[in-house]
Design an enzyme around this catalytic site. Sequence first.
Site, PDB file in Angstrom:
ATOM      1  N   PHE A 163       0.810  -1.212   0.000  1.00 32.21           N
ATOM      2  CA  PHE A 163       0.000   0.000   0.000  1.00 32.21           C
ATOM      3  C   PHE A 163       0.845   1.264   0.000  1.00 32.21           C
ATOM      4  CE2 PHE A 163      -3.360  -2.607  -0.004  1.00 32.21           C
ATOM      5  CZ  PHE A 163      -4.459  -2.353   0.788  1.00 32.21           C
ATOM      6  N   HIS A 189      -8.574  -8.855   7.394  1.00 32.36           N
ATOM      7  CA  HIS A 189      -9.250  -7.892   6.529  1.00 32.36           C
ATOM      8  C   HIS A 189     -10.085  -8.567   5.435  1.00 32.36           C
ATOM      9  CE1 HIS A 189      -5.827  -4.995   7.837  1.00 32.36           C
ATOM     10  NE2 HIS A 189      -6.830  -4.977   8.686  1.00 32.36           N
ATOM     11  N   CYS A 207     -31.420 -13.113  -5.896  1.00 33.90           N
ATOM     12  CA  CYS A 207     -32.336 -12.172  -5.252  1.00 33.90           C
ATOM     13  C   CYS A 207     -32.284 -10.762  -5.824  1.00 33.90           C
ATOM     14  CB  CYS A 207     -32.075 -12.125  -3.741  1.00 33.90           C
ATOM     15  SG  CYS A 207     -30.487 -11.384  -3.295  1.00 33.90           S
TER      16      CYS A 207
END
Length: 249
Positions: free
Chosen positions: A36, A124, A157
């Site tokens: 990151f 995470h 759905c």
Amino acid sequence: MTHTQIDTLTSWLDEARSAVFFGGAGVSTASGIPDFRSAAGLYASQGRGGRSPEYMLSHECLMNEPAEFFTFHRQNLVHPDAQPNRAHTGLAELERQARMTAVVTQNIDGLHQKAGSQVVHELHGSVQRYYCLGRGHHQFTLEQIPDSPVVPICPDCGAMIRPDVVLYGEMLDDDVVDAAVTAVRQADVLLVGGTSLNVYPAAGLLHYYRGDRLALVNLTETPMDYQADLVIHSPIDEVIGQVCDRLFV
């Protein structure tokens, strides 16, 4: 890294019966997944309009701008061609040899499981798993998520499908955290690698370790270096590779 450091870590893991590995983004850089905070990492990227990565990967963005969220998500977090490196395969072998009991990871790439590790606590979540926001919470794998439409819709759905990852603005899963705490507390060796230990609450897990064989392996210094019994400033894949070459000759 020095021969003495590798010898020490090799000896610890050779004697271990309940070692635990705690890792971060640096574990997967050798697999081609940028961390990151590097110059090429996620924090160097931006969404359209100069919006921050933190916003683009937030619960707020998912709910309010799902198309923007999924575009950024696919471009920056999904790496379908990435393969496990020597860190992943070495840790899986340590588990098979009954030296390591668990991997605790901040990563969401699923490479530990792909390498063969069975007990992986994903703090995470994982981009390999998805679920819909409908009442059924229908489950999907990454392979089942089509490229189009941009925002995936549940065929059962009609609700939006989302990745099973912890977004900015969301809490960690209590059950996953509890399992990770238990593993760390019971470890006879705690090997920490590829993480700056700047992300909380994940980094706070180290405080639950009760033993005297805490090894930190990271390219740069961490805030916890002074508490470690062994510190190695080298790539984690190279360190684990050398240790496993000595253990499994």
